[in-house]
Every structure is written in C-alpha cells, then in structure tokens.
Design an enzyme around this catalytic site. Structure first.
Site, PDB file in Angstrom:
ATOM      1  N   GLU A   1       0.851  -1.192   0.000  1.00 33.29           N
ATOM      2  CA  GLU A   1       0.000   0.000   0.000  1.00 33.29           C
ATOM      3  C   GLU A   1       0.882   1.236   0.000  1.00 33.29           C
ATOM      4  OE1 GLU A   1      -1.994   3.461   1.797  1.00 33.29           O
ATOM      5  OE2 GLU A   1      -0.421   2.251   2.755  1.00 33.29           O
ATOM      6  N   SER A   2       0.514   2.231  -0.807  1.00 29.53           N
ATOM      7  CA  SER A   2       1.230   3.508  -0.875  1.00 29.53           C
ATOM      8  C   SER A   2       2.694   3.280  -1.273  1.00 29.53           C
ATOM      9  CB  SER A   2       1.106   4.241   0.464  1.00 29.53           C
ATOM     10  OG  SER A   2       1.572   5.577   0.359  1.00 29.53           O
ATOM     11  N   ALA A   3       3.642   3.691  -0.428  1.00 32.27           N
ATOM     12  CA  ALA A   3       5.047   3.436  -0.753  1.00 32.27           C
ATOM     13  C   ALA A   3       5.300   1.948  -0.933  1.00 32.27           C
ATOM     14  CB  ALA A   3       5.944   3.998   0.346  1.00 32.27           C
TER      15      ALA A   3
ATOM     16  N   HIS B   1      -6.431   8.714   1.295  1.00 30.97           N
ATOM     17  CA  HIS B   1      -5.269   7.847   1.146  1.00 30.97           C
ATOM     18  C   HIS B   1      -5.005   7.074   2.432  1.00 30.97           C
ATOM     19  CE1 HIS B   1      -1.372   6.586  -0.407  1.00 30.97           C
ATOM     20  NE2 HIS B   1      -0.829   6.918   0.737  1.00 30.97           N
TER      21      HIS B   1
END
Length: 564
Positions: free
Chosen positions: A223-225, A476
């Site tokens: 997730e994300s990074a 986010h």
C-alpha cells in the site's frame, strides 16, 4: 478439577509446545494464539550498522542457533518530522523525537532488517500454502511490520477454505534506505530499501517451505510506498523476477501506488538532499570516500538527525518527498524510470491488481493552506519540475484540465462529487485532485495500457466507502483499516469482508474465485475500461474507468516532463 488435570496429562506434550521451525540458520521459536502461529522479528540480513550503513544488505552467512521470534520487532529509523529547520518549535519536537530515549521507547533503530511469518496453526512443512508477502507504506519514511498483523487476513482465508501464509518485511526508510547522489551511485549503494525487500523475497524463496508455504505461489502486496515498491519489483533487473532459476513471485497487488516517473539518482534534486545530509552530519569533507566514511562512522543519533533534516512527507513541500526509489542508470538493479521500463516491455508478465482510494490527494493537500489562487497553485507545482524548460507551460496546461471554479463558489476537485463543500482553503480541492491523480489514480490507468498489450491478466478497483467524510472523503490509506480488520474481522465488518474476499481469492490468481453472490470483476481492457467500486456496507458495483479523461490524456502525453 482432578478430572481436568487427568485430561491434560493424557494430551501429548506437543499440544502445549510453542511452534518451531528449523531453517538453514537455526531454529525459530514462535507462539500460537487464536489458531494462528506467529514468528516475529526473524532476521533476514546482517545488521546494516557501522561500515554496512548505506550499503546493500548482506545475507546472514552463519547460524544463529535457536531464535525466539516472540517479541516486538525493532522498527527501522523513522522520519516523523524535519529536523534542523531553524524554526524553534519544530526543532524542539524533532530533538525530542530523535533522542536516544524516545528511540528506545518507540523501539526504533538500525538493526531492523527482520520479517514476520504468520500461518494457520495446523500447518506443517508439507502444507504448501500460497504466500502473501506484505510491504508496508508510509512515504518511504515511516512504518514497520508491527502495525500490520496478518491475523485477520489469515482468519478470513481459513473461513473460505483457502488458507494462506502471511509474511511482512521491515526495510530501511528515509535517509537510511533511499539516500541518493553521485557518491552512493559510484559505489552501487542506491535504493537500499528496495534491495532490503528483494533480499527478504529471496529469504522467502529459500525458507518459506519450512513454515508450510509454497515458494512457487508468492503474491506481493503493498500500500502507498509499499505499493510503489511492489511495482518496482516488477521492473527491477529489467523485469527479471527470478532467483535461482525460479520466479520470486507470481502475482502482484498494488493499493494506492504503481509506477512513479522519477529523475535519476545523480540529478540535482537528489544531490541536493545528499549534500544537506552531509553538511548536517558534519561530514562535508574533500573526497567522496571521506564523506561516505564519515557518514558511516558518526553515531546513530547524529546520522538520524542529519538524514531527517530535509523536507518530509507531511510538510508544505510534500508533493515531492525527499526519499523514494530513483533510477540508477549505472546499476542494473533499478536502472530506468518506470514509464521507460513499461514502454520497453521490461517488466514481469504476471497477473496484477491496481487500485486506489477515490480521494487519494486530500490528506496531502492539508499542508499547503496558503495556496488561494490559480497562480499560487501553478507556482507551487512549477517548483517541482525544474528539469523541464517548459515547466510553467506544462503545469498551467495541466491545471487547465482541472477548472478553477472557486471564485464562483463551486470549487471542483477532491473530495469528489461534493459540490461546493469541503474546500478547506482556496485551492484545496483542486490541489487534492491534482495530487491524487498525479501520484495515484491516473497513473494506474497509464500502467494498465502496457500490461494489457502484453496480454497480462489485470484488474482495477476504486474505493469510495468513506464518501461523505468531511474534508477527506475516501482518503489515502483508509483502506488499511479494512484490509487488516482494524474495525473487526470479516464476519463483523462488511467492508473488510468484501476486500479480504477478493484479496484471498487473488492469491490464487483470480479475484472472482470466491466472490459468491457479488458481481464478476472483469479484467481491465482498453476498449471498455472498468473498475470494481468498493462502497459502504461492503457493497460493490462496476464503474467505467474514464474519470478526468482530459487530465489523463495530458499526463499520458507528457510523462517525461513530469518526473519528480
């Protein structure tokens, strides 16, 4: 009571024994709770300290005997807030956060390259269960495995009779894992956090069978990074994801992040961050060798404060963070900007899911409250694209695809579909829309074009389950709450049930296997691009992937001008 004692005496001693697994380096002792065995903090690399600081991770080449994998794993050094800013309140806060006492309390430090393995308690070495390999997010600056217990996912997998093993990895962050610049590029010591993750995947290939996992059935998930990292693993080594002749993973799930077009490790922006760290660590010495030796020899607290003296994730300059994977053309490991690798077909041809939250940019837009006019926003964005001589023209043309209606009392942007509501400041919703599309939502659509042209099975989703949340919308990282059952397992929370059902199903390479009465999730295709839309109460529906098409087409035609 005597009868109960007699019953216990008749049970085999193994009924009370802690779970243990023997691998090449030794025997690992874990613990059992609620039908799940957990082995936490298993070292997969030598401690990256001293002369190994700012170097690629090194495999453990000796036995560690018996290892008690029952405690709380140490987190890698965190980048909470910028240090050495010259602003007294912030510097007082950073001094406190990065002090030895707080580092000890928060269990953070350099000796952090460990991973966790969790499995159903009835698993043994012959079980050959598929493996879900989790890479956490946090802007490449914060996060650890301790925040992401896989128990809820495993319980869901057991309930649908498709049990999985869950592995999560700690990797170096911030200036410990993603410092760039000429000096580090010259000795092939760039993108260390990605190299940590890759070594952990190799550890899984070598050892997960002993835990009951199948090394030929690994799905990487982030997730994300962590999601950007997952994508990067599909293009590392020119798309070759094999190790000792076998693929390290056979599927990939990317939640809020995929390709991120980036300037390389030797560009001015990367070198500026390196020079700042060198100066703050008092290592501004005549030669590259001296500077690197100094950075490796300074004490942990000094280096931590120096590494964290650049702008961070949640700052005014958060549109482009200081630390993240940058291509290193002089090294085969991660040599090209992602969009270049995709266009050349240099990526692993494996089934994928890429998805996003509807309002990815709202969280990041909170930190730029002085952007009140179109010119403010344009000047703010131009700052981040200095490599292009037409940066201002490009930015203003892109912004023209996001109409500035704030003066009319109808601010357009994110949170989407909320009319005049939620505009925290003059350009908030507009910046939130651009930020989310630029880094997440529209990048996913660009990525799929290359996968389908290579006949790769691909699915896409959009989450809208928090529609109506003031200011933030479906923001986010909100998916983590449901993915990891933080509000209750799948049998309690319907959103968790929907997400985990598709997740566990995809570990078997088809998200529709376990869908039950839910509609079939079609693969993404260019002629009729379709998303699975996750809604409140665990409901789903199919929606066209055609939002903000004008903005998408502009970004598609200007990928290299918008590298960060």
């Amino acid at each position: 009571m005597n009868g109960f004692i007699l019953l216990l005496s008749l049970l085999p001693s193994s009924a009370f024994a802690a779970p243990s697994v023997t691998i090449t380096n030794g025997t690992i002792i874990g613990y059992s709770s609620g039908g799940i065995d957990s082995f936490k903090g298993i070292p997969f690399a030598q401690p990256p300290v001293g002369n190994l600081r700012l170097r690629p991770p090194q495999s453990i080449n000796q036995t560690f005997g018996t290892f008690q994998a029952t405690g709380s794993p140490r987190a890698c050094p965190q980048f909470f807030t910028q240090a050495n800013t010259g602003v007294l309140p912030q510097d007082v806060l950073s001094t406190l956060l990065y002090s030895p006492l707080v580092q000890e309390i928060t269990n953070a430090g350099e000796d952090c390259l460990t991973l966790n393995v969790q499995r159903p308690s009835n698993v043994n070495a012959s079980s050959k269960l598929p493996v879900l390999f989790w890479i956490f997010g946090g802007g490449f600056e914060i996060g650890s495995t301790s925040s992401y217990d896989g128990g809820s996912i495993i319980r869901k997998s057991i309930s649908v009779k498709e049990p999985v093993i869950y592995v999560s990895v700690n990797y170096r962050l911030g200036g410990f894992g993603f410092l760039a610049g000429n000096e580090l590029a010259d000795e092939h010591s760039t993108n260390l956090g990605l190299r940590d993750q890759r070594l952990a995947l190799q550890w899984v290939a070598e050892n997960i069978a002993a835990f009951g996992g199948d090394p030929d059935k690994v799905t990487i998930f982030g997730e994300s990074a962590g999601s950007i990292s997952v994508f990067d693993h599909t293009v590392i080594n020119g798309g070759d994801n094999t190790y000792r002749g076998k693929p390290l993973f056979r599927g990939a799930i990317m939640s809020s992040g995929c390709q991120l077009p980036a300037l390389d490790v030797r560009t001015q922006r990367a070198q500026k961050a390196f020079n700042t760290v060198v100066k703050q660590a008092n290592c501004d010495l005549p030669t590259a060798s001296q500077r690197l030796t100094c950075l490796r020899e300074v004490d942990y607290t000094t280096y931590l404060n120096a590494a964290n003296s650049v702008p961070g994730l949640f700052s005014y300059q958060s549109f482009v963070i200081s630390y993240f994977p940058r291509p290193d053309p002089g090294d085969d490991f991660y040599s090209s900007s992602p969009e270049t690798s995709l266009a050349a077909g240099n990526f692993a041809k494996i089934p994928i899911i890429i998805g996003d939250q509807e309002d990815e940019g709202s969280l990041f837009a909170l930190f730029s409250p002085n952007l009140t006019t179109n010119d403010d926003l344009a000047e703010y964005l131009v700052y981040y694209f200095p490599q292009s001589p037409t940066a201002e023209q490009n930015v203003r043309e892109l912004l023209a695809t996001y109409p500035d209606q704030s003066l009319l009392g109808q601010p357009a942007g994110s949170p989407f579909r909320t009319g005049p509501l939620n505009n925290l400041y003059g350009q908030f919703k507009r910046l939130a829309a651009v930020r989310g599309d630029f880094t997440f939502n529209l990048l996913a659509r660009r990525t799929y074009l290359h996968y389908i042209s290579s006949s790769v099975n691909s699915w896409s989703y959009l989450s809208s389950y928090l529609y109506g949340t003031p200011i933030l919308g479906t923001f986010h990282s909100s998916d983590l709450i449901f993915t990891f059952g933080m509000l209750g397992d799948a049998d309690v929370n319907p959103i968790t049930d929907a997400i985990q059902t598709f997740l566990v199903s995809f570990v078997n390479l088809d998200p529709n296997v376990l869908r039950g009465t839910r509609e079939e999730w079609p693969m993404w295709n260019e002629s009729e691009p379709t998303l699975l839309n996750f809604l409140a109460a665990g409901e789903t529906k199919l929606v066209p992937d055609d939002f903000r098409e004008e903005s998408y087409q502009y970004l598609l035609g200007h990928q290299t001008e918008f590298r960060v």
